[in-house]
Design an enzyme around this catalytic site. Structure first.
Site, PDB file in Angstrom:
ATOM      1  N   ASN A 159       0.911  -1.224  -0.084  1.00  0.00           N
ATOM      2  CA  ASN A 159       0.165  -0.094   0.062  1.00  0.00           C
ATOM      3  C   ASN A 159       0.843   1.232  -0.113  1.00  0.00           C
ATOM      4  OD1 ASN A 159       0.458   0.908   2.794  1.00  0.00           O
ATOM      5  ND2 ASN A 159      -0.128  -1.204   3.157  1.00  0.00           N
ATOM      6  N   ALA A 195       1.398   1.390  11.615  1.00  0.00           N
ATOM      7  CA  ALA A 195       1.833   0.655  10.278  1.00  0.00           C
ATOM      8  C   ALA A 195       0.349   0.452   9.473  1.00  0.00           C
ATOM      9  CB  ALA A 195       2.282  -0.792  10.642  1.00  0.00           C
ATOM     10  N   ASP A 243      -4.318  -6.466   5.079  1.00  0.00           N
ATOM     11  CA  ASP A 243      -5.435  -7.237   5.783  1.00  0.00           C
ATOM     12  C   ASP A 243      -5.542  -8.691   4.969  1.00  0.00           C
ATOM     13  OD1 ASP A 243      -6.659  -5.628   7.645  1.00  0.00           O
ATOM     14  OD2 ASP A 243      -7.628  -4.230   5.920  1.00  0.00           O
ATOM     15  N   LYS A 266       8.678 -16.878 -10.939  1.00  0.00           N
ATOM     16  CA  LYS A 266       8.096 -15.786 -11.479  1.00  0.00           C
ATOM     17  C   LYS A 266       6.600 -16.102 -12.282  1.00  0.00           C
ATOM     18  CE  LYS A 266       8.413 -11.769 -14.458  1.00  0.00           C
ATOM     19  NZ  LYS A 266       9.360 -11.100 -15.611  1.00  0.00           N
ATOM     20  N   ASP A 312      -5.035  -9.973  12.710  1.00  0.00           N
ATOM     21  CA  ASP A 312      -5.368  -8.574  13.075  1.00  0.00           C
ATOM     22  C   ASP A 312      -4.440  -8.275  14.257  1.00  0.00           C
ATOM     23  OD1 ASP A 312      -6.079  -6.127  14.288  1.00  0.00           O
ATOM     24  OD2 ASP A 312      -8.202  -6.482  13.589  1.00  0.00           O
ATOM     25  N   ILE A 313      -3.181  -7.967  13.943  1.00  0.00           N
ATOM     26  CA  ILE A 313      -2.346  -7.618  14.989  1.00  0.00           C
ATOM     27  C   ILE A 313      -2.704  -6.908  16.246  1.00  0.00           C
ATOM     28  CG2 ILE A 313       0.158  -6.823  15.244  1.00  0.00           C
ATOM     29  CD1 ILE A 313       0.616  -6.997  12.106  1.00  0.00           C
ATOM     30  N   PHE A 316      -4.367   3.369  14.850  1.00  0.00           N
ATOM     31  CA  PHE A 316      -4.714   4.148  13.973  1.00  0.00           C
ATOM     32  C   PHE A 316      -5.908   3.831  12.941  1.00  0.00           C
ATOM     33  CE2 PHE A 316      -1.860   7.978  12.915  1.00  0.00           C
ATOM     34  CZ  PHE A 316      -1.326   7.765  14.158  1.00  0.00           C
ATOM     35  N   LYS A 347     -13.527   0.579  15.533  1.00  0.00           N
ATOM     36  CA  LYS A 347     -12.242  -0.183  15.676  1.00  0.00           C
ATOM     37  C   LYS A 347     -11.881  -0.054  16.997  1.00  0.00           C
ATOM     38  CE  LYS A 347     -11.002   0.063  10.758  1.00  0.00           C
ATOM     39  NZ  LYS A 347     -10.292   0.619   9.744  1.00  0.00           N
ATOM     40  N   LYS A 349     -11.173  -3.795  18.592  1.00  0.00           N
ATOM     41  CA  LYS A 349      -9.746  -3.950  18.953  1.00  0.00           C
ATOM     42  C   LYS A 349      -9.277  -3.943  20.436  1.00  0.00           C
ATOM     43  CE  LYS A 349      -8.614  -2.935  13.942  1.00  0.00           C
ATOM     44  NZ  LYS A 349      -7.387  -3.501  13.229  1.00  0.00           N
TER      45      LYS A 349
HETATM   46  O1  PMT Z   1       3.146   6.189   6.380  1.00  0.00           O
HETATM   47  P1  PMT Z   1       2.438   7.343   5.888  1.00  0.00           P
HETATM   48  O2  PMT Z   1       2.773   7.583   4.442  1.00  0.00           O
HETATM   49  O3  PMT Z   1       2.992   8.639   6.791  1.00  0.00           O
HETATM   50  O4  PMT Z   1       0.752   7.205   5.975  1.00  0.00           O
HETATM   51  C1  PMT Z   1       0.504   7.468   7.592  1.00  0.00           C
HETATM   52  C2  PMT Z   1      -0.885   6.365   7.524  1.00  0.00           C
HETATM   53  C3  PMT Z   1      -1.869   6.714   6.581  1.00  0.00           C
HETATM   54  C4  PMT Z   1      -0.541   4.950   7.145  1.00  0.00           C
HETATM   55  C5  PMT Z   1      -1.252   6.367   9.048  1.00  0.00           C
HETATM   56  O5  PMT Z   1      -1.824   7.545   9.445  1.00  0.00           O
HETATM   57  C6  PMT Z   1      -2.501   5.307   9.201  1.00  0.00           C
HETATM   58  O6  PMT Z   1      -3.697   5.722   9.126  1.00  0.00           O
HETATM   59  N1  PMT Z   1      -1.975   4.262   9.654  1.00  0.00           N
HETATM   60  C7  PMT Z   1      -3.184   3.174   9.778  1.00  0.00           C
HETATM   61  C8  PMT Z   1      -3.335   2.415   8.668  1.00  0.00           C
HETATM   62  C9  PMT Z   1      -4.282   1.214   8.688  1.00  0.00           C
HETATM   63  O7  PMT Z   1      -3.878   0.131   8.279  1.00  0.00           O
HETATM   64  O8  PMT Z   1      -5.297   1.432   9.250  1.00  0.00           O
HETATM   65  P2  PMT Z   1      -6.782   0.443   9.308  1.00  0.00           P
HETATM   66  O9  PMT Z   1      -7.993   1.304   9.686  1.00  0.00           O
HETATM   67  O10 PMT Z   1      -6.733  -0.560   8.286  1.00  0.00           O
HETATM   68  O11 PMT Z   1      -6.294  -0.427  10.455  1.00  0.00           O
HETATM   69  C10 PMT Z   1      -6.639   0.025  11.904  1.00  0.00           C
HETATM   70  C11 PMT Z   1      -5.643  -0.619  12.896  1.00  0.00           C
HETATM   71  O12 PMT Z   1      -5.292  -1.729  13.119  1.00  0.00           O
HETATM   72  C12 PMT Z   1      -4.263   0.198  12.586  1.00  0.00           C
HETATM   73  O13 PMT Z   1      -3.509   0.776  13.507  1.00  0.00           O
HETATM   74  C13 PMT Z   1      -3.423  -0.838  11.884  1.00  0.00           C
HETATM   75  O14 PMT Z   1      -1.910  -0.631  12.244  1.00  0.00           O
HETATM   76  C14 PMT Z   1      -4.129  -2.101  12.642  1.00  0.00           C
HETATM   77  N2  PMT Z   1      -3.999  -3.289  11.746  1.00  0.00           N
HETATM   78  C15 PMT Z   1      -4.578  -3.349  10.737  1.00  0.00           C
HETATM   79  C16 PMT Z   1      -4.743  -4.629   9.897  1.00  0.00           C
HETATM   80  C17 PMT Z   1      -4.141  -5.726  10.455  1.00  0.00           C
HETATM   81  N3  PMT Z   1      -4.153  -7.008   9.791  1.00  0.00           N
HETATM   82  N4  PMT Z   1      -3.403  -5.521  11.623  1.00  0.00           N
HETATM   83  C18 PMT Z   1      -3.716  -4.407  12.505  1.00  0.00           C
HETATM   84  O15 PMT Z   1      -2.993  -4.403  13.807  1.00  0.00           O
END
Ligand code: PMT
Length: 406
Positions: free
Chosen positions: A211, A276, A280, A290, A308-309, A325, A339, A343
């Site tokens: 991404n 991060a 997903d 390849k 989901d970490i 985030f 969330k 979470k």
């Molecule tokens: O890196 P930059 O270019 O500065 O951009 C910043 C950002 C947009 C990446 C950052 O501000 C941000 O929004 N990060 C969260 C991105 C994200 O994955 O959001 P989500 O809504 O999909 O996930 C919600 C939360 O669960 C996040 O804290 C994510 O880290 C966590 N997660 C998501 C999926 C997963 N499988 N495991 C997780 O722990």
């Protein structure tokens, strides 16, 4: 780091070493960040660099003489010391360090250093043997005992022909140290774990799903936590960014690797900030060779869900604050609230990633902070490093109130 330097008065004390010429760039950078820089030079420093250079860059007359009638009409050495929010001594030569350790006041620099009550950052730069001489080692210990912040010098080729420690660190490092001296130490000794960047989920040896995360937001959080005194570990997906000063970085690629790296460090952490952008989904299988193009035929990928970490980290026993985030494109706060609850978080940073200047890859971001008690704080578009401090302010307040036991 403009939000830290803006409007701050920095007293730069320049010692008499060849690295004095590098202070021109330091003054330029501090001024560009909005600081008001006052320079003081020892007599020896003026042998290496003309005060006019630093006067032009700082737009202030450089303090050079304790016995200058004009300056001392207003007791110049006291005035510049009292006015300072922070002092940087660079380059700190062996002689200047020795005089500081002795509490001498025999030129305008040492006099001002004795007067000031502002935090002092000392950046030694000299010949390697002078630096490792027991007298200098002892004197630096004395300065550390005064509460001064000593910046380890860099190693490399020195102007005197030696190769070893004694180089003045680059302006980036010195600015980071000054910013830390200007920051509160409200995370002093706290173990903080931060994740940043994207993950890469391999399809075959040459392709992957990923991404747009640049890592900037997460790196900004890690850097801010270090400035505030934390012991910071940054688990990072692939980015082009340099490791922030003072931060321990662990590089990972896939979501599974990120999960392992974070899981094994969470129990020992008191604050976890998950910035991060974790994939997903990952390809259900990774081809060992390849994947070849088949003319006229489409390609269907089968994906399977990644763990989901964050939800997993919320179940790790212990007392800590967990910040997540949410990168959203619609109903930003609604999805973020969902969330936060699902979470098991203490705080969530809701990001509208469609808003201009916010979200992925930008230098700036805007967010709504929603905490476990339902409080909501809207933050308009600001630099990511400023937002990082605002997030830490909230996390620290939550930590102080009632660290959640899991
Ligand atoms: O890196 P930059 O270019 O500065 O951009 C910043 C950002 C947009 C990446 C950052 O501000 C941000 O929004 N990060 C969260 C991105 C994200 O994955 O959001 P989500 O809504 O999909 O996930 C919600 C939360 O669960 C996040 O804290 C994510 O880290 C966590 N997660 C998501 C999926 C997963 N499988 N495991 C997780 O722990």
């Amino acid at each position: 780091m403009k939000h830290i330097f803006s409007g701050k008065r920095v007293l730069l004390c320049v010692g008499g070493g060849i690295a004095a010429y590098k202070t021109a760039e330091i003054v330029r950078r501090l001024s560009a960040c909005g600081s008001d820089v006052q320079v003081a030079m020892t007599p020896a420093a003026r042998e290496f660099l003309t005060p006019l250079t630093l006067q032009t860059l700082s737009r202030h007359r450089v303090a050079i003489d304790m016995f200058d009638g004009a300056d001392e009409a207003s007791i110049g050495h006291i005035a510049i010391a009292d006015a300072a929010d922070v002092v940087l001594v660079a380059p700190a030569t062996a002689d200047l360090i020795a005089r500081m350790a002795q509490g001498m006041a025999n030129d305008i620099v040492t006099a001002a250093l004795l007067v000031t009550r502002a935090p002092v950052v000392v950046a030694p730069a000299m010949n390697s043997h002078m630096l490792s001489h027991p007298a200098t080692v002892r004197n630096l210990e004395v300065l550390a005992g005064f509460g001064h912040r000593i910046v380890a010098s860099d190693s490399g080729e020195l102007a005197c022909g030696y190769d070893g420690p004694g180089r003045l660190p680059d302006p980036e490092t010195l600015l980071a140290e000054v910013a830390a001296a200007l920051s509160p130490s409200d995370l002093g000794g706290v173990r903080v774990l931060v994740s940043a960047g994207p993950t890469r989920e391999p399809l075959d040896p040459v392709r992957y799903l990923t991404n747009r995360s640049s890592g900037r937001m997460g790196y900004a959080v890690a850097a801010a936590a270090w400035r505030r005194g934390a012991e910071v570990t940054l688990v990072s997906g692939p980015t082009a960014l340099a490791t922030p000063r003072g931060v321990t970085r662990v590089d990972v690629e896939t979501a599974a690797q990120m999960n392992d790296a974070l899981r094994s460090r969470t129990a020992a952490s008191e604050l976890v900030v998950m910035v991060a952008a974790v994939a997903d989904y990952r390809p259900a299988s990774t081809a060992s060779a390849k994947i070849k193009k088949k003319a006229g035929a489409g390609l269907t990928l089968v994906l399977e869900e990644n763990a989901d970490i964050l939800a997993g980290l919320a179940k790790v026993p212990g007392s800590r604050v967990l910040v997540g985030f949410a990168a959203e494109t619609d109903d930003v706060v609604g999805h973020a609230r969902e969330k936060l609850t699902r979470k098991g978080l203490d705080l969530i940073v809701a990001n509208d990633v469609t808003s201009p200047g916010a979200g992925f890859e930008t230098e700036t971001n805007a967010a709504v902070l929603v905490d476990r008690d339902g409080n909501q704080q809207e933050i308009g578009l600001i630099a990511k490093d400023e937002l990082a401090d605002r997030i830490l302010d909230r996390a620290i307040a939550l930590r102080g109130r009632r660290p959640r036991r899991r």
